[in-house]
Design a protein around this motif. Sequence first.
Motif, PDB file in Angstrom:
ATOM      1  N   GLU A 216       0.955  -1.188  -0.078  1.00 44.94           N
ATOM      2  CA  GLU A 216      -0.072  -0.200  -0.101  1.00 44.94           C
ATOM      3  C   GLU A 216       0.920   1.432  -0.066  1.00 44.94           C
ATOM      4  OE1 GLU A 216      -3.842  -1.757   2.425  1.00 44.94           O
ATOM      5  OE2 GLU A 216      -2.389  -0.573   3.642  1.00 44.94           O
ATOM      6  N   VAL A 217       0.613   2.159  -0.786  1.00 44.01           N
ATOM      7  CA  VAL A 217       1.209   3.455  -0.976  1.00 44.01           C
ATOM      8  C   VAL A 217       0.308   4.673  -0.831  1.00 44.01           C
ATOM      9  CG1 VAL A 217       2.659   4.861  -2.492  1.00 44.01           C
ATOM     10  CG2 VAL A 217       2.751   2.418  -2.765  1.00 44.01           C
ATOM     11  N   PHE A 218       0.653   5.305   0.435  1.00 44.67           N
ATOM     12  CA  PHE A 218      -0.119   6.319   0.692  1.00 44.67           C
ATOM     13  C   PHE A 218       0.618   7.885   0.543  1.00 44.67           C
ATOM     14  CE2 PHE A 218      -1.539   2.806   3.030  1.00 44.67           C
ATOM     15  CZ  PHE A 218      -3.131   3.042   3.208  1.00 44.67           C
ATOM     16  N   ILE A 219       0.251   8.400  -0.723  1.00 42.14           N
ATOM     17  CA  ILE A 219       0.975   9.573  -0.888  1.00 42.14           C
ATOM     18  C   ILE A 219       0.193  10.792  -0.295  1.00 42.14           C
ATOM     19  CG2 ILE A 219       1.536  11.294  -2.972  1.00 42.14           C
ATOM     20  CD1 ILE A 219       1.312   8.797  -4.859  1.00 42.14           C
ATOM     21  N   GLY A 220       0.776  11.436   0.416  1.00 46.56           N
ATOM     22  CA  GLY A 220       0.440  12.582   1.199  1.00 46.56           C
ATOM     23  C   GLY A 220       0.510  14.074   0.498  1.00 46.56           C
ATOM     24  N   PRO A 221      -0.022  15.014   1.034  1.00 48.02           N
ATOM     25  CA  PRO A 221      -0.018  16.292   0.428  1.00 48.02           C
ATOM     26  C   PRO A 221       1.194  16.839   0.540  1.00 48.02           C
ATOM     27  CG  PRO A 221      -2.053  16.204   2.094  1.00 48.02           C
ATOM     28  CD  PRO A 221      -1.265  15.043   2.200  1.00 48.02           C
ATOM     29  N   ALA A 222       1.600  17.698  -0.541  1.00 42.13           N
ATOM     30  CA  ALA A 222       2.940  18.174  -0.480  1.00 42.13           C
ATOM     31  C   ALA A 222       3.085  19.365   0.429  1.00 42.13           C
ATOM     32  CB  ALA A 222       3.309  18.670  -1.918  1.00 42.13           C
TER      33      ALA A 222
END
Length: 256
Positions: A216-222
């Motif tokens: 699982e890859v969770f990409i957060g807000p920059a």
Amino acid sequence: MKLIRGLWRLPRLLYLIGRGLVEGNAKHLRALKSNPPDPEAQEKNREWFRRVLACLNIKVAITGEPAEAPCLVVCNHISWLDILVLGSAMPVVFLSKAEVAQWPLISRLARAGGTLFIERGGEGAARRSIEGIRKAFKRQQSVAVFPEGTTGKGHTVLPFHPRLFAAAIESEMHVQPVALRYPHPEGVHPKVPYVDQQTLAASILEILGCKSIQAEVFIGPAIDPGNLDRRHLADRAREFVVGIVEQNPGDSGQDE
């Protein structure tokens, strides 16, 4: 069964590695290092990562979107698999320790993917790393780093070393935190963590024998560095990762 499964997958994996070496020629590397990098070369890299993951029956679920502008991607570190998973999900080049440049086969694959090599310790090593990241930013490339500095068992997140965050501050680039998980009824898939002095060969054999693995890859807000110093910027990025990784993963994921 695990042995049979591993022997069945091994020829395909070796084929993909060989193909990666052939395709990772000087022309491809120049395309990756152009300004901006050639989209076709970037997609070819990501497609190779996906094929290797498919060979290993590793299924990747992605939540969130990569930033459009170049940024410093920071991620928790569990295994050598993290590079395959993150590389399949985002258009990034990786920052790797200099020793990898000496590894047979792996070094050529890393160079073909545009990896930046850094020396740990020693006078000026950190500054050279930061300058390497800044040069990648100027080529419109996002750079992925693992600021824990080592792999962990995946249940918790180690402190983020702040030094490399200076590259984002000095270049006025955003930082994008990413959390990786390998869910399993035990919390984290027990065969994934690359820890406790395990050899790379032993780890690869363990992964080859697994029935399937969920990533699982969770990409957060920059995060805009703004007026933050590197310590506070590292802590902000880590907060997102901790919020994902250290929550109860339940019974999701595949058994081994």
